[in-house]
Design a protein around this motif. Structure first.
Motif, PDB file in Angstrom:
ATOM      1  N   ALA A 385      62.513 -13.650  -0.503  1.00 50.66           N
ATOM      2  CA  ALA A 385      61.301 -14.474  -0.530  1.00 50.66           C
ATOM      3  C   ALA A 385      61.581 -15.867   0.004  1.00 50.66           C
ATOM      4  N   ASP A 386      62.707 -16.449  -0.381  1.00 49.22           N
ATOM      5  CA  ASP A 386      63.069 -17.774   0.117  1.00 49.22           C
ATOM      6  C   ASP A 386      63.310 -17.757   1.623  1.00 49.22           C
ATOM      7  N   LEU A 387      63.976 -16.696   2.107  1.00 50.21           N
ATOM      8  CA  LEU A 387      64.282 -16.625   3.526  1.00 50.21           C
ATOM      9  C   LEU A 387      63.023 -16.398   4.355  1.00 50.21           C
ATOM     10  N   VAL A 388      62.105 -15.596   3.859  1.00 53.58           N
ATOM     11  CA  VAL A 388      60.838 -15.409   4.574  1.00 53.58           C
ATOM     12  C   VAL A 388      60.098 -16.737   4.687  1.00 53.58           C
ATOM     13  N   ALA A 389      60.093 -17.508   3.595  1.00 55.94           N
ATOM     14  CA  ALA A 389      59.431 -18.810   3.627  1.00 55.94           C
ATOM     15  C   ALA A 389      60.087 -19.731   4.646  1.00 55.94           C
ATOM     16  N   ALA A 390      61.421 -19.760   4.663  1.00 50.91           N
ATOM     17  CA  ALA A 390      62.138 -20.617   5.615  1.00 50.91           C
ATOM     18  C   ALA A 390      61.910 -20.158   7.050  1.00 50.91           C
ATOM     19  N   TYR A 391      61.851 -18.847   7.252  1.00 53.57           N
ATOM     20  CA  TYR A 391      61.679 -18.291   8.600  1.00 53.57           C
ATOM     21  C   TYR A 391      60.277 -18.553   9.136  1.00 53.57           C
ATOM     22  N   THR A 392      59.267 -18.266   8.329  1.00 54.67           N
ATOM     23  CA  THR A 392      57.898 -18.401   8.814  1.00 54.67           C
ATOM     24  C   THR A 392      57.463 -19.867   8.910  1.00 54.67           C
ATOM     25  N   ARG A 393      58.024 -20.729   8.064  1.00 56.28           N
ATOM     26  CA  ARG A 393      57.662 -22.142   8.117  1.00 56.28           C
ATOM     27  C   ARG A 393      58.589 -22.945   9.012  1.00 56.28           C
ATOM     28  N   ARG A 394      59.625 -22.270   9.589  1.00 52.04           N
ATOM     29  CA  ARG A 394      60.581 -22.895  10.507  1.00 52.04           C
ATOM     30  C   ARG A 394      61.244 -24.105   9.853  1.00 52.04           C
ATOM     31  N   THR A 395      61.620 -23.931   8.607  1.00 45.05           N
ATOM     32  CA  THR A 395      62.278 -24.996   7.852  1.00 45.05           C
ATOM     33  C   THR A 395      63.704 -25.184   8.363  1.00 45.05           C
ATOM     34  N   PRO A 396      64.153 -26.410   8.593  1.00 47.43           N
ATOM     35  CA  PRO A 396      65.547 -26.627   9.000  1.00 47.43           C
ATOM     36  C   PRO A 396      66.512 -26.071   7.955  1.00 47.43           C
ATOM     37  N   VAL A 397      67.557 -25.408   8.411  1.00 48.77           N
ATOM     38  CA  VAL A 397      68.520 -24.818   7.485  1.00 48.77           C
ATOM     39  C   VAL A 397      69.502 -25.897   7.024  1.00 48.77           C
ATOM     40  N   PRO A 398      70.190 -25.663   5.916  1.00 49.29           N
ATOM     41  CA  PRO A 398      71.202 -26.630   5.471  1.00 49.29           C
ATOM     42  C   PRO A 398      72.285 -26.814   6.521  1.00 49.29           C
ATOM     43  N   ARG A 399      72.975 -27.948   6.442  1.00 51.28           N
ATOM     44  CA  ARG A 399      74.058 -28.206   7.398  1.00 51.28           C
ATOM     45  C   ARG A 399      75.091 -27.093   7.335  1.00 51.28           C
ATOM     46  N   ASP A 400      75.377 -26.618   6.151  1.00 51.56           N
ATOM     47  CA  ASP A 400      76.237 -25.447   5.995  1.00 51.56           C
ATOM     48  C   ASP A 400      75.325 -24.254   5.699  1.00 51.56           C
ATOM     49  N   PRO A 401      75.079 -23.356   6.665  1.00 49.38           N
ATOM     50  CA  PRO A 401      74.137 -22.251   6.462  1.00 49.38           C
ATOM     51  C   PRO A 401      74.534 -21.297   5.338  1.00 49.38           C
ATOM     52  N   ALA A 402      75.786 -21.396   4.879  1.00 54.43           N
ATOM     53  CA  ALA A 402      76.206 -20.527   3.785  1.00 54.43           C
ATOM     54  C   ALA A 402      75.362 -20.748   2.542  1.00 54.43           C
ATOM     55  N   HIS A 403      74.762 -21.931   2.430  1.00 53.56           N
ATOM     56  CA  HIS A 403      73.913 -22.207   1.270  1.00 53.56           C
ATOM     57  C   HIS A 403      72.678 -21.293   1.242  1.00 53.56           C
ATOM     58  N   LEU A 404      72.304 -20.742   2.403  1.00 53.55           N
ATOM     59  CA  LEU A 404      71.180 -19.805   2.424  1.00 53.55           C
ATOM     60  C   LEU A 404      71.477 -18.540   1.628  1.00 53.55           C
TER      61      LEU A 404
END
Length: 488
Positions: A385-404
Motif C-alpha cells: 500500500a505504501d509503495l503504490v502510494a509512492a509510485y502513483t503520487r511520484r513521491t521522491p524516494v529516500p536517499r537510501d532506497p533500502a528504507h522503502l
C-alpha cells in the motif's frame, strides 16, 4: 453527426458515457451495437463472483439514459462498408455513420489441446473459460458436483480463478508451462514465494509443466495429462490461457491489424473516420490488457471527438494504470511499473529486494533517480500500500532506497501513507477511474453514505475492485470526521 459504436462492454459503454457527458453542444447521435443481450457489466470481477464475494447483479454498470442514444442489445455487427460508411448487423439492418468506434474486445483463447475440441467448436462437459457472465454461472454450477478442478494458466486471471474455486471448496491444481507464475509481473524468486503459499489455500501449483491433452470419456472431462506424463484427475477445467482480440470485423473491413487493430496515440485507425479502443486495439505503446488502459483510451477519444481537451495521453510511468493487484483469498500479490523476470536491463535503475520465503514474503523495488519506477510485493500487504502510494503520487524516494523495504520487516506497523487522516486530498484512491480522496469526500458531503453510493457518484470500486478496502476505510473515517451534509 452519426456516431456508431460496435461493442457495449466495459470500454465501449464507458466511451459512450464519456462522450455524451462531454457533448454539451449536441454534436452526436450515438448508436451502440452490442452482441450481449444484457446491460454492460464489469467482467474484471467475474472471479469474485465465482468466489462468492460478489453477486452477478452487483457487476452491472450504469447505462446513460439519453435522448440521443440508441442501444441495440443482443445484436451483432456483421460487416463494415468503409466506402459507403455503413455498418450492417446480423439481422440485416444498416446503420450509417460519420464516425465509427470499434470496441469489440477480446475472447478467451482456447489452446489447441487434444480432447478440447468436442466437435463444432464446442467444449466437452466440464471445460469452461471465464470471460462472460454465462461462463461464471456455468462454473458456479459445476462446482456443486466437482471433486477436483484444474486451471490452465497462472496469469492474473488463472490465479484468481483457482483461488475462487478453492473458496468454493473444490481442490485445485494450477498448471503453468512457464518457469514462473505470473511471469509478466513476477520473477522466479517472487513466484517461488507465491507458489509456497498456494497449498495453504487449497491450490497445488505445477510450474514449468504444460498440459498435453484433455482426457474425455463420453463427452465429459475426466482428467488432464501433463507434458511430464502425470495425469491429474479432474471433472472441472477452467482455461485461463489469455485472450484473442476480436478482429474479424476490422480485418474484413480492410483495416491493418496485428495483435489488435493498429491505432495511433489518439485511437485512430488507418481510416480517419474509424477508431478502436480497448482490448481490440493495438496502440503504439502496446496493450496491457488492463481495464484502466481501456478506460483511459475511452476518455481520451471522447475528449478528442468532442473537442473538450487535447487528446494526449498521460505519462503511464507512475500513473497507476499498470498497478496489478491479484484478487485471491490468502494470496497477497501487488505489482506496479517495472517488474517481472523478462524486463530489459537498464543501468539507470537500481533494484533492491527482500526475499523471505520461509515467512511467505518477497518485496522488490526498482528506483530510477529519486523516483520509484516499479515494485513487486508478495505477502506484504501493508508495504504494498505504501509503495503504490509512492509510485502513483511520484513521491521522491529516500536517499537510501533500502528504507522503502523497512516496512516489510514490521507488517504490524500502520501505513503512514495510507491512513485516511494523512492521505492528501489529491491522492488517488481508485486508480482504475482516477478517483481521489477529494472526489470521495465531495460525494460524501453530498450525501453518499455507502460504498454503493460512492461508486454511483464517482465510479470508485467499479474497476478491478482492488480499492474497495481503501474506500471502505475512507468512508468510515468520513462518517466520523466529516461534517454532515448541508440541508437542501
Amino acid at each position: 453527426m452519426r456516431l456508431v459504436v460496435i461493442g457495449n462492454g466495459l470500454v465501449g459503454s464507458r466511451f459512450v458515457e464519456d462522450v455524451l457527458a462531454r457533448d454539451t453542444t449536441g454534436k452526436y447521435d450515438v448508436t451502440v451495437i452490442g452482441a450481449e443481450g444484457c446491460e454492460p457489466y464489469n467482467r474484471v470481477l467475474l472471479s469474485e463472483v465465482v468466489a462468492g464475494r460478489y453477486d452477478l447483479t452487483s457487476l452491472t454498470l450504469p447505462s446513460p439514459d439519453h435522448p440521443r442514444l440508441t442501444v441495440l442489445r443482443g445484436t451483432s455487427a456483421a460487416a463494415v462498408d468503409r466506402e459507403d460508411r455503413v455498418v450492417t448487423t446480423t439481422d440485416g439492418s444498416r446503420h450509417r455513420y460519420d464516425q465509427l468506434v470499434l470496441a469489440t474486445g477480446a475472447s478467451a483463447r482456447i489452446p489447441p489441446l487434444p480432447g478440447l475440441d468436442h466437435g463444432g467448436g464446442t467444449l466437452p462437459v466440464g471445460v469452461h473459460a471465464l470471460r462472460t457472465i454465462d461462463d461464471a454461472r456455468e462454473i458456479i454450477a459445476a462446482t456443486l458436483n466437482a471433486r477436483r478442478a484444474v486451471v490452465l494458466g497462472a496469469g492474473v486471471l488463472g490465479i484468481e480463478a483457482a483461488s475462487a474455486l478453492a473458496q468454493r471448496g473444490c481442490p485445485v491444481t494450477i498448471v503453468h508451462p512457464a518457469d514462473a507464475l505470473m511471469e509478466r509481473q513476477l520473477d522466479t524468486a517472487a513466484s517461488t514465494v507465491l507458489a509456497s503459499a498456494m497449498p495453504h489455500v487449497g491450490i497445488t501449483p505445477r510450474i514449468g509443466v504444460g498440459a498435453e491433452a484433455a482426457i474425455v470419456a463420453d463427452g465429459r472431462l475426466t482428467g488432464i495429462r501433463l507434458t511430464d506424463g502425470e495425469v491429474v484427475e479432474s471433472d472441472l477445467l477452467v482455461v485461463a490461457t489469455g485472450t484473442t482480440a476480436n478482429l474479424g470485423i476490422a480485418h474484413d473491413a480492410g483495416l491493418p491489424c496485428e495483435r489488435g487493430v493498429l491505432v495511433d496515440e489518439a485511437g485512430m485507425t488507418a481510416d480517419r473516420r474509424v477508431f478502436a479502443i480497448g482490448d481490440c486495439a493495438q496502440p503504439p505503446e502496446g496493450a496491457t490488457g488492463l481495464v484502466a488502459q481501456g478506460w483511459d483510451q475511452a476518455r481520451a477519444l471522447a475528449e478528442r471527438l468532442t473537442g473538450t481537451s487535447a487528446p494526449a495521453r498521460p505519462d503511464r510511468n507512475g500513473s497507476g494504470l499498470d498497478v496489478v493487484r491479484v484478487k485471491a483469498h490468502g494470496l497477497d500479490v501487488v505489482t506496479m511499473g517495472v517488474c517481472g523476470g523478462a524486463r530489459p536491463e537498464d543501468r539507470r535503475q537500481r533494484t533492491l529486494r527482500l526475499s523471505d520465503p520461509d515467512a511467505g514474503r518477497h518485496v522488490e523495488v526498482v528506483v530510477e533517480g529519486d523516483r520509484l519506477v516499479g515494485a513487486t510485493c508478495v505477502g506484504a500487504g501493508q508495504v504494498a500500500a505504501d509503495l503504490v502510494a509512492a509510485y502513483t503520487r511520484r513521491t521522491p524516494v529516500p536517499r537510501d532506497p533500502a528504507h522503502l523495504l523497512l516496512n516489510a520487516l514490521a507488517t504490524s506497523a500502520p501505513m503512514a501513507s495510507g491512513e485516511p487522516e494523512t492521505l492528501p486530498d489529491d491522492a488517488t484512491v481508485c486508480r482504475c477511474n482516477g478517483v481521489t480522496k477529494a472526489d470521495l469526500s465531495a460525494a460524501h458531503a453530498c450525501g453518499a453514505r455507502s460504498v454503493e453510493d460512492l461508486a454511483a457518484a464517482t465510479r470508485a470500486t467499479t474497476g478491478c475492485g482492488g480499492c474497495r478496502d481503501e474506500v471502505c476505510g475512507l468512508l468510515d473515517w468520513l462518517d466520523t470526521h466529516a461534517p454532515a451534509p448541508s440541508p437542501t
